[in-house]
Structures are given as C-alpha cells and as structure tokens.
Design a protein around this motif. Structure first.
Motif, PDB file in Angstrom:
ATOM      1  N   ARG A 207      35.847  81.670  61.495  1.00  0.00           N
ATOM      2  CA  ARG A 207      34.930  80.556  61.292  1.00  0.00           C
ATOM      3  C   ARG A 207      33.671  81.005  60.556  1.00  0.00           C
ATOM      4  O   ARG A 207      33.090  82.051  60.832  1.00  0.00           O
ATOM      5  N   GLY A 209      29.941  79.233  59.282  1.00  0.00           N
ATOM      6  CA  GLY A 209      29.079  78.066  59.376  1.00  0.00           C
ATOM      7  C   GLY A 209      28.274  77.839  58.110  1.00  0.00           C
ATOM      8  O   GLY A 209      28.652  78.267  57.017  1.00  0.00           O
ATOM      9  N   ASP A 210      27.136  77.181  58.278  1.00  0.00           N
ATOM     10  CA  ASP A 210      26.312  76.821  57.125  1.00  0.00           C
ATOM     11  C   ASP A 210      25.411  77.947  56.634  1.00  0.00           C
ATOM     12  O   ASP A 210      24.954  77.919  55.492  1.00  0.00           O
ATOM     13  N   GLU A 234      28.479  73.015  60.953  1.00  0.00           N
ATOM     14  CA  GLU A 234      29.428  72.102  60.317  1.00  0.00           C
ATOM     15  C   GLU A 234      28.742  70.819  59.854  1.00  0.00           C
ATOM     16  O   GLU A 234      29.109  70.246  58.815  1.00  0.00           O
ATOM     17  N   LYS A 238      28.480  69.376  55.973  1.00  0.00           N
ATOM     18  CA  LYS A 238      28.975  68.059  55.590  1.00  0.00           C
ATOM     19  C   LYS A 238      27.939  67.256  54.810  1.00  0.00           C
ATOM     20  O   LYS A 238      28.301  66.354  54.035  1.00  0.00           O
TER      21      LYS A 238
END
Length: 321
Positions: A207, A209-210, A234, A238
């Motif tokens: 995983r 993330g940002d 997440e 988006k």
C-alpha cells in the motif's frame, strides 16, 4: 471595435490581475523566513529547519533537514525508523520533496533506508525521473551511498506481533496519524516542501498513500503558496487535495480558507466522513498559514522570527458541535 479575440485576451489579463492581487497586496508585509509542519513532532523538525532559514539558507535545504529529525527518531512511530510496520511486519516508507522551481522527487514502498526524504531529493537531482518505487528505489538509494539498515525496532515489532492475534483494522484517525509534512518560505521569498511517512499501521503490504504523490500529499507553487496533508491518504489522492488547496489560494482564498474548502469538498462526497481524518496545512507567499481538518486533534507547529508555536487546527466536527 473590439474583436472577440481581443476581448478574451483582456478578460484573461483582468482575471489574472484579480487572482494575483491578494499576493501583491501582501508584498510589503511578507513574514519570512517561516517554516510550518504537521503534528507535535513538527516542533523539533522546525527547529532544525530554522537553523538553515535563519542563516538565509534555501527553503529546500531547510525542509529536507527538518523532516530528517522525525525520520531518525524511533519514538515518532509514524515516520521512518521505528515506524509501525505493514501487515507483513515490514517497515515501508514513502516521501516526496518539491522546490521553488517545480522540481520534485519521490520514493514509495522504500525499505531498509532510514531517510527516504533524502533519497527523494536524490531522485529529483540525480535522475531523470520524479518517482522511484520498491526495489528500484532501494537500489537507487544504495547506488547513491545510502546505508541499508533494519528499521523495525523491538517496540514496533512487539506491537505488530500483538496486533497479529486479532488483526484489527487500524483506522487513520487522531491516534493513527501517519505523516510529517513541512513547508518553508525562505528569506529570498522562495517556497519548498517535504513530506515523509511510514504510512498507516499494519496496512496491506504494497500500500502507498498520498505522502509521496505530488499534488496529493504535497504541492508547491512558488507564485502562490504550498500545501501538505495528513490523515487518510486515499482521500487526498482521490481529490488531489494539496493541489486543490494551492489552486484555491490562487483564486484569492487565504491559507485557512483554502484548507477549509478542501476539507469541505471531501466531506461533501462522503456519507460517513465522520469516520475519517483528513487535514491540510498551507503556507502562502506572504508567510501566512492556516490548517483545517475533519476531526479535532490535528495540530501543527510554526517557527518564525517571533518564536515557536504549536497550534490546533480548526475542525469540521468541532464547528458542528
């Protein structure tokens, strides 16, 4: 008679002047140098950055040096060495850095290297790329002279082993914040930013993330301002949240207003936004700063000529109480 093309040209110029007016209005009263960063562990990081800024050093050097402090601190459990591992027990790190000239570098899913922010800067300066990930990022780091080392401390290992018994999902909230993001404006009036993390505790292996994503976890526009984020990565991905914050400042919003509008846009899209934490921190070219989040509990550190501050970010849920 004014042609349509001339009309559009003059309209565009007028719009540009209006957008830039908030920046120009502050030109005589710029608060610089200044550095801001997310969370309480941003305080020691800011002090390290300030050593560079007070000597008229470059903002880029300041943010790199600053975030290296929590990266090396085993007591900061969400960044670098000592960070919580993923579900497989491996510490995987993400980071990005961006300067005043729109140069940027990023690493994701990096293992066994203590200072991902410095690797990200090497990607920016010593490669033709913006982002390297996984084994490729590690190989590049070793080629650049970084040392391979075990980042899983005994404390983090013991807590991961305890988690394995129940495998309860660790929600990203005020107890499980996952980032240090830092923004600096130097004496020359230039902005830079850095963001680094070990990510969500016990996340799925692989995983990302940002935090290493330019525009999501960090964005710098030297004409306008800079923004960084923390919380549920997440959601920032988006919405390309940090780019959104900077664009809102371009339209005339203050850093505080821009952070609030970005949070409100995310909350508007979610029926259950109360379950998540999202926070933004922004700094503009005038040295003004602001922050906003969903849940109470997000704080940020400030260092300028007036001294050091730890401030609580305003929150959506608090305003609704």
């Amino acid at each position: 008679m004014t042609s349509r093309r001339q009309f559009l040209k003059f309209s565009a110029l007028g719009t540009a002047a209006t957008v830039l007016m908030p920046q120009l209005a502050h030109a005589a009263t710029v608060n610089k140098p200044i550095v801001v960063s997310t969370w309480e562990h941003g305080g020691p990081a800011n002090e390290e950055a300030w050593k560079i800024l007070q000597r008229d050093g470059r903002a880029l050097d300041a943010v790199e040096a600053g975030v290296r402090v929590p990266e090396a601190d085993p007591d900061v459990r969400t960044v670098g060495y000592g960070g919580y591992p993923d579900a497989s027990g491996r510490v995987t790190l993400d980071a990005c850095i961006m300067d005043e000239n729109m140069n940027c570098g990023s690493v994701a899913f990096l293992q066994d290297i203590k200072h991902p922010i410095s690797v990200a800067r090497k990607v920016m300066e010593n490669s033709p790329h913006v982002m390297l990930v996984g084994e490729g990022a590690k190989r590049f780091a070793l080629e650049q002279g970084f040392k391979e080392e075990n980042l899983l401390t005994e404390q983090s290992k013991a807590e991961w082993q305890a988690w394995l018994k129940g495998r309860e999902v660790q929600h990203i909230n005020i107890e499980n914040h996952d980032t240090i993001g830092m923004l600096a404006l130097d004496a020359n009036g230039d902005l830079s930013g850095a963001c680094t993390t070990s990510g969500a505790a016990y996340k799925m292996h692989g995983r990302v993330g940002d935090s290493p994503i330019i525009g999501a976890g960090l964005y710098v526009d030297n004409e306008i301002g800079a923004a960084t984020a923390t919380g549920m990565g997440e959601l920032m991905m988006k919405t390309v949240g940090c780019h959104l914050v900077v664009e809102l400042m371009r339209q005339g919003a203050s850093p505080q207003q821009a952070c609030r509008q970005a949070v409100m846009r995310i909350a508007h899209k979610l029926d259950d936004y109360q379950k998540f934490q999202v926070g933004f921190l922004a700094l503009n070219k005038a040295g003004e700063y602001g922050a906003y989040c969903i849940q109470p509990g997000f704080n940020y550190a400030v260092r300028d000529e007036a001294g050091s501050l730890l401030k609580d970010g305003k929150s959506l849920l608090e305003s609704q109480a």
